[in-house]
Design an enzyme around this catalytic site. Structure first.
Site, PDB file in Angstrom:
ATOM      1  CE1 TYR A   1      -2.993   3.102   0.534  1.00  0.00           C
ATOM      2  CE2 TYR A   1      -3.326   2.443   2.824  1.00  0.00           C
ATOM      3  CZ  TYR A   1      -3.580   3.306   1.772  1.00  0.00           C
ATOM      4  OH  TYR A   1      -4.426   4.366   1.951  1.00  0.00           O
TER       5      TYR A   1
ATOM      6  CE  LYS B   1      -5.988   1.956  -0.745  1.00  0.00           C
ATOM      7  NZ  LYS B   1      -6.497   2.141   0.640  1.00  0.00           N
TER       8      LYS B   1
END
Length: 319
Positions: free
Chosen positions: A137, A165
């Site tokens: 992320y 992400k």
């Protein structure tokens, strides 16, 4: 390509609180059920939107365990397990695996401002701690550090690092990551206002705040693109832009919690240092929600709702 955790829209779940700031697990379960019923493709538990920064370790693991039991395998449960302390992130990863999570979400270590080699070693240690698939992320606006495309490339060779992400908002970087990593790393955007653009560059979906309110609409935005109807996907992206802007008019998750309260879900306050919205900002948010048919207008303006095409109203709870 490595096995995909999901395609489409994964909802970043809030953590409902009672007025005393304890976790409202019963309401959390209802919200999870609504996501499954309305076509969310996965849920993320104990992430940024879930106020992970102010959860105790016990609460963090209890939320994951509760979600796993409530979802019962209907869609993947992705557990936030990030920390700016590698040893703590490794511990959280192992606990999340024991709790039954389907995958882990690991944010870049915040505040430390680790160099790229430090990021590589951190994520490598987290991945090697469990057998679960890992989603990296990257959100520089919140953590102060960016995963470079070259570091993504190195990390993509680790077997259970399967996705990213990518929430930098930098399309040039996203394209470079896709080019460097290819089938070794699935990409999910973390920006609700950029879903169709990310899909066009090869992303597999979005980790979304928008889908907390309109899970079916966000799912449909993605599936239209995958089905070859880019025009419909673009139209839905444009349709939801005003709602997305309202949901990010203050620090996440302040607006999404306020929005859910307007919709009849008593998710309670955010824990300090996050706080409530200013009254004028909250009223603007309510006006936008009403435009989408998601809640009534403010009381001084009446109680009409004006549904717009593709809007999806979550059932309101009874308590």
């Amino acid at each position: 390509m490595k096995p995909l955790i999901f395609t489409g829209a994964a909802t970043a779940m809030v953590t409902p609180m009672h007025d005393d700031f304890s976790i409202n697990y019963g309401l959390f379960g209802q919200l999870l059920d609504e996501q499954v019923a309305n076509k969310a493709d996965a849920v993320v538990v104990a992430g940024t939107t879930g106020e992970s920064a102010t959860l105790t370790d016990e609460e963090h693991i209890n939320l994951i365990s509760y979600a796993v039991r409530r979802i019962k395998g209907r869609i993947p449960v992705i557990a936030g397990a990030g920390s700016n302390n590698t040893a703590h992130a490794v511990w959280l990863s192992r606990q999340a695996e024991r709790a039954g999570a389907d995958a882990l979400l690991h944010v870049t270590p915040y505040y430390n401002k680790a160099p790229q080699e430090g990021l590589f070693l951190h994520f490598k240690a987290c991945a090697e701690a469990t057998a679960l698939p890992v989603i990296l992320y990257n959100v520089p606006s919140r953590t102060g550090v960016n995963i470079s495309p070259a570091t993504y490339g190195r990390l993509s060779h680790i077997e259970n690092i399967v996705a990213a992400k990518e929430a930098s908002g930098n399309f040039s970087q996203l394209a470079k990551i896709a080019g460097l990593c290819g089938s070794r790393l699935a990409i999910y955007t973390g920006n609700d206002d950029q879903i169709t653009s990310a899909l066009a560059l090869g992303a597999q979906g979005v980790v979304s705040v928008l889908s907390h309110l309109v899970p079916e609409g966000t799912h449909n935005l993605c599936t239209a693109f995958f089905d070859g109807d880019a025009a419909k996907s673009d139209a839905l992206q444009l349709h939801y832009l005003e709602l997305i802007e309202a949901l990010f008019s203050d620090i996440n998750p302040i607006p999404i919690k306020q929005a859910l309260r307007f919709m009849g879900w008593d998710v309670g306050p955010c824990r300090l240092p996050l706080c409530g919205m200013e009254p004028a900002a909250a009223e603007h948010l309510q006006l936008v929600l009403a435009k989408y048919g998601l809640c009534p207008l403010p009381s001084h303006m009446g109680t009409r709702t004006s549904k717009r095409p593709e809007a999806m109203l979550l059932p309101r709870n009874s308590h």
